[in-house]
Motif scaffolding. Structure first.
Motif, PDB file in Angstrom:
ATOM      1  N   PHE A  14       0.829  -1.201   0.000  1.00 45.54           N
ATOM      2  CA  PHE A  14       0.000   0.000   0.000  1.00 45.54           C
ATOM      3  C   PHE A  14       0.866   1.254   0.000  1.00 45.54           C
ATOM      4  N   LYS A  15       0.272   2.328  -0.500  1.00 50.10           N
ATOM      5  CA  LYS A  15       0.917   3.639  -0.577  1.00 50.10           C
ATOM      6  C   LYS A  15       0.882   4.291   0.808  1.00 50.10           C
ATOM      7  N   GLY A  38       8.508  -7.192  10.003  1.00 49.63           N
ATOM      8  CA  GLY A  38       7.275  -7.593   9.338  1.00 49.63           C
ATOM      9  C   GLY A  38       6.791  -6.619   8.285  1.00 49.63           C
ATOM     10  N   VAL A  39       7.554  -5.551   8.066  1.00 54.66           N
ATOM     11  CA  VAL A  39       7.213  -4.529   7.064  1.00 54.66           C
ATOM     12  C   VAL A  39       8.479  -4.235   6.283  1.00 54.66           C
ATOM     13  N   ARG A  40       8.315  -3.990   4.992  1.00 53.63           N
ATOM     14  CA  ARG A  40       9.492  -3.646   4.171  1.00 53.63           C
ATOM     15  C   ARG A  40       9.064  -2.674   3.072  1.00 53.63           C
ATOM     16  N   PRO A  41      10.028  -1.927   2.545  1.00 56.22           N
ATOM     17  CA  PRO A  41       9.702  -1.133   1.354  1.00 56.22           C
ATOM     18  C   PRO A  41       9.197  -2.092   0.267  1.00 56.22           C
ATOM     19  N   TRP A  84       5.832   3.224  -0.937  1.00 54.80           N
ATOM     20  CA  TRP A  84       4.926   2.090  -0.779  1.00 54.80           C
ATOM     21  C   TRP A  84       5.590   1.105   0.172  1.00 54.80           C
ATOM     22  N   LEU A  85       4.787   0.565   1.094  1.00 55.51           N
ATOM     23  CA  LEU A  85       5.262  -0.449   2.019  1.00 55.51           C
ATOM     24  C   LEU A  85       4.557  -1.766   1.753  1.00 55.51           C
ATOM     25  N   GLN A  86       5.165  -2.847   2.221  1.00 52.91           N
ATOM     26  CA  GLN A  86       4.541  -4.156   2.141  1.00 52.91           C
ATOM     27  C   GLN A  86       4.611  -4.788   3.531  1.00 52.91           C
ATOM     28  N   LEU A 115      -4.162   2.394   7.527  1.00 53.06           N
ATOM     29  CA  LEU A 115      -3.229   2.780   6.463  1.00 53.06           C
ATOM     30  C   LEU A 115      -3.781   2.445   5.080  1.00 53.06           C
ATOM     31  N   LEU A 116      -4.588   1.392   4.962  1.00 53.72           N
ATOM     32  CA  LEU A 116      -5.249   1.107   3.688  1.00 53.72           C
ATOM     33  C   LEU A 116      -6.229   2.227   3.338  1.00 53.72           C
TER      34      LEU A 116
END
Length: 121
Positions: free
Chosen positions: A51-52, A66-69, A80-82, A97-98
């Motif tokens: 998501f942006k 648990g989060v990355r670019p 944007w993150l994943q 965040l969505l």
């Protein structure tokens, strides 16, 4: 952790959205013509949600467990993150965040297109 069904339900409840499956089976959510979220269930059952984000959220979460670019997007300078698991970002935060990503994408639509989609100015 959100599963694919919950991810799709949450995105479908945002105004003016539609779903397509593309890029090798990713569930891609758009507001108008603008992508705001992508989800894909991995072979091991893990759910990756992309998501942006705003500059501030980028700084807070880009190095969080648990989060990355986001692959491909972040390497092109896009914020944007994943989320790959819920160890560093819980579902409630992700859902917020969505919604933010949806708003940012909608803000890039023309005033006319926003009106067609029922988005308030």
């Amino acid at each position: 952790m959100l599963d694919l069904q919950a991810f799709n339900r949450i995105c479908s409840e945002l105004v003016g959205t539609h779903h397509v499956t593309q890029w090798g089976g990713a569930h891609v959510w758009k507001v108008g013509e603008k992508v705001f979220a992508m989800g894909r269930e991995q072979e091991d059952g893990a759910m990756h949600i992309t998501f942006k984000v705003s500059d501030m959220v980028w700084e807070v979460f880009r190095d969080t467990e648990g989060v990355r670019p986001a692959p491909y997007l972040a390497s092109r300078g896009l914020k944007w993150l994943q989320r790959t698991d819920d160890s560093g970002m819980d579902d409630k935060t992700l859902i917020g965040l969505l919604a933010d990503s949806h708003r940012m994408a909608a803000d890039n639509l023309t005033k006319k297109r926003r009106a067609e989609l029922g988005l308030a100015d």
